[in-house]
Design a protein around this motif. Structure first.
Motif, mmCIF file in Angstrom:
data_model
loop_
_atom_site.group_PDB
_atom_site.id
_atom_site.type_symbol
_atom_site.label_atom_id
_atom_site.label_comp_id
_atom_site.label_asym_id
_atom_site.label_seq_id
_atom_site.Cartn_x
_atom_site.Cartn_y
_atom_site.Cartn_z
ATOM 1 N N ARG A 136 0.727 -1.265 -0.145
ATOM 2 C CA ARG A 136 0.276 -0.126 -0.033
ATOM 3 C C ARG A 136 0.963 1.302 0.045
ATOM 4 N NH1 ARG A 136 -2.944 -3.022 -1.379
ATOM 5 N NH2 ARG A 136 -2.449 -1.969 -3.032
ATOM 6 N N GLU A 141 -5.647 4.224 7.603
ATOM 7 C CA GLU A 141 -4.455 3.777 6.768
ATOM 8 C C GLU A 141 -3.771 3.085 7.553
ATOM 9 O OE1 GLU A 141 -0.690 5.921 4.309
ATOM 10 O OE2 GLU A 141 -1.943 7.019 5.751
ATOM 11 N N TYR A 142 -3.253 2.945 8.637
ATOM 12 C CA TYR A 142 -2.422 2.272 9.461
ATOM 13 C C TYR A 142 -2.878 0.560 9.428
ATOM 14 C CZ TYR A 142 0.745 -0.021 12.591
ATOM 15 O OH TYR A 142 1.801 -0.969 13.030
ATOM 16 N N THR A 145 -2.292 -1.742 6.266
ATOM 17 C CA THR A 145 -1.237 -2.080 6.145
ATOM 18 C C THR A 145 -0.608 -3.006 7.337
ATOM 19 O OG1 THR A 145 -0.230 -0.513 4.806
ATOM 20 C CG2 THR A 145 1.405 -1.529 6.336
ATOM 21 N N ARG A 149 4.849 6.811 0.629
ATOM 22 C CA ARG A 149 3.460 7.417 1.107
ATOM 23 C C ARG A 149 3.469 8.680 1.194
ATOM 24 N NH1 ARG A 149 0.169 3.462 3.864
ATOM 25 N NH2 ARG A 149 1.322 1.416 4.006
#
Length: 300
Positions: free
Chosen positions: A37, A188-189, A192, A280
């Protein structure tokens, strides 16, 4: 995005593919602790420009699996380089552009150094990522040793237990420390962090950080590659080095004086306002650098 499974060397590798099948291949390689990602801002514009973009989960991450229970769960640098070369072979890629950071940058640098005929160009975050294991027991300045606290922690059984029990929290702390200006969201975290639930994540990570400091044996099958890397081979392919100005573990000073390591066309760029998780935080410099290195396709 969905992935395909590719049998390559010691692994069944989960790979996301973007762009036309006959496009010039680009392999994007994530680092620790991260997953595919990290390239979500890089892969789509490259695919739209006609590249064939290959984004694998590294060994120990996400759906990627070791094929044989007897294979050592090794995260040593030779394993990462061997995995990348095997993946290129399995996909029929004769030559590719390579881009990576952290563990992925190490894999890309290794293939560029040892098999330059397979590499059209290299984009490497934080510079020359091949470890000098022979000198790894030499102490560095205290500030640098402090930044590597997680490596010393993982040399202990307490550290192994801590990473096993708290892998999501452990890795999130590293994100905060290494990219202090990055506005990471919980959502988001979480996407992943699911990749760290791989059953071999802890063993692969621990071996990686122990092996580089001579505290763990390597995979015997990889001794030949490690012997070649011990010579600290130069990289001769065209290279762009990107470095986040706010990198909390590998600050820009670490790549300032590395021109002797790169014997081909070379430039270095420090990215203001970005830290360690550079794809990112600042995807556009990666797109620009890879398009800059574009050459005629050599896909076999």
């Amino acid at each position: 995005m969905s992935h395909v499974m590719v049998t390559a060397g010691a692994l069944d590798v989960a790979v996301e593919l973007h762009g036309p099948e006959d496009g010039q291949p680009v392999v994007l390689l994530h680092g620790f602790p991260d997953d595919v990602r990290t390239w979500d801002g890089v892969a789509p514009p490259l695919a739209a420009a006609g590249y064939r973009v290959v984004v694998p989960y590294l060994r120990g991450y996400g759906p990627t699996r070791y094929r044989d229970p007897a294979t050592p769960r090794s995260g040593q640098q030779a394993a990462l380089g061997a995995d990348l070369l095997a993946l290129m072979d399995a996909l029929g890629i004769g030559q590719a552009l390579l881009a990576g950071y952290d563990w992925g940058g190490r894999a890309a640098c290794i293939v560029a150094a040892l098999w330059p005929e397979r590499v059209r160009g290299l984009v490497s975050a934080t510079g020359y990522n091949i470890q000098d294991i022979a000198r790894s027991t030499e102490p560095r300045e205290p500030e640098r040793e402090l930044r590597y606290w997680y490596q010393w922690y993982l040399h202990t059984e307490r550290g192994v237990a801590g990473l096993t029990a708290n892998r999501a929290a452990f890795c999130r702390l590293l994100w905060k420390m290494w990219s202090p200006t990055y506005p990471m969201t919980d959502a988001e975290y979480a996407v992943t962090a699911a990749s760290f639930d791989n059953p071999d994540f802890v063993a692969t990570v621990v071996q990686s950080y122990r092996h580089r400091h001579k505290a763990a044996a390597g995979d015997p099958a990889l001794e030949g590659i490690e012997a070649r890397l011990a010579a600290q081979p130069p990289i001769t392919v065209p290279t762009v080095v990107l470095h986040g100005a706010e990198d909390g573990v590998d600050p820009p000073a670490n790549s300032e004086n590395e021109t002797r390591r790169f014997l081909g066309r070379y430039r270095r760029e420090v990215i203001a306002g970005a830290g360690h998780f550079l794809p990112r935080e600042a995807p556009q410099p990666w797109v620009v650098a890879l398009r800059e290195l574009r050459g005629p396709s050599s896909r076999s």
